[in-house]
Design an enzyme around this catalytic site. Sequence first.
Site, PDB file in Angstrom:
ATOM      1  N   ASP A  54      93.259  60.852 -34.669  1.00 15.68           N
ATOM      2  CA  ASP A  54      92.834  59.704 -35.484  1.00 15.68           C
ATOM      3  C   ASP A  54      93.881  58.591 -35.425  1.00 15.68           C
ATOM      4  O   ASP A  54      95.047  58.805 -35.750  1.00 15.68           O
ATOM      5  CB  ASP A  54      92.639  60.164 -36.931  1.00 15.68           C
ATOM      6  N   SER A  72      86.840  58.630 -45.278  1.00 15.35           N
ATOM      7  CA  SER A  72      87.512  57.344 -45.108  1.00 15.35           C
ATOM      8  C   SER A  72      87.473  56.550 -46.421  1.00 15.35           C
ATOM      9  O   SER A  72      87.997  57.002 -47.429  1.00 15.35           O
ATOM     10  CB  SER A  72      86.879  56.581 -43.939  1.00 15.35           C
ATOM     11  N   HIS A  75      88.550  59.909 -35.948  1.00 14.63           N
ATOM     12  CA  HIS A  75      88.329  59.534 -37.348  1.00 14.63           C
ATOM     13  C   HIS A  75      87.030  60.094 -37.931  1.00 14.63           C
ATOM     14  O   HIS A  75      86.795  59.971 -39.132  1.00 14.63           O
ATOM     15  CB  HIS A  75      88.328  58.008 -37.462  1.00 14.63           C
TER      16      HIS A  75
END
Length: 258
Positions: A207, A82, A235
């Site tokens: 996600d 991320s 995610h």
Amino acid sequence: MSALFWHTCGAGKRDLVLLHGWGLNAEVWRSIVPQLSAQFRLHLVDLPGYGRSGGDTPYSLAEMTQRVLAQAPERALWLGWSLGGLVATQAALYHPQRVSGLITVASSPCFTAQMAWPGIRSDVLYHFQSQLRDDFQRTVERFLALQTLGADSARQDTRALKSVVLAQPMPSAAVLNAGLSLLRETDLRPQLATLALPWLRFYGALDGLVPRRVAPLVDALSPCGRSLIIPGAAHAPFISHPEPFCAALCEFADGRSV
């Protein structure tokens, strides 16, 4: 300037630097350390302002990357999840001599949704930033819940992420706000054509923050590497689906097709 928290473990010969996402810390990798320790020398890092690398100073993406580079091995695989994926990609773009391979997990060169580019709506990130001022703890918990939404193991994964947050000192509101600004404002797409090193991109099929639809768009922008979509994952695929995640990572590091 104090050093970042940096924990090295594992019996492998390949150095692998692991960079966590927004609001979290290096403890997020603990569940997969046993599966990776035989093949890698793992470098678990708390990014500037997060966890045990505390402090109230917000950093730009370039500054954050420089802080990690200052303590990183001379040459290593870099894995970023991320927000950490932006740091790892920045290092690969501007310091390729230090990065032997790039792995991004549920990350995007541009997190914000734009014309013909799927992502998080800018107003959603603005909303989280405004909520940080009103209800700090609850805002972090909401963002963690968003990261697991849709996964078969969503409730269990959310608990795991929350335990990581609570295990170490919470980042300050200033650091969290700066991190959301990085997610909202960073766009590395124009530079991707210059990448000339192995790159594996993990995506979760479910996600909601980095939609799987971004995968072919990144493929078209980059001359190297490939995308791998993990079915049933949201995610945090390394938490919800550790076995296929670690298997693909090890195959990539060995130079085999994934």
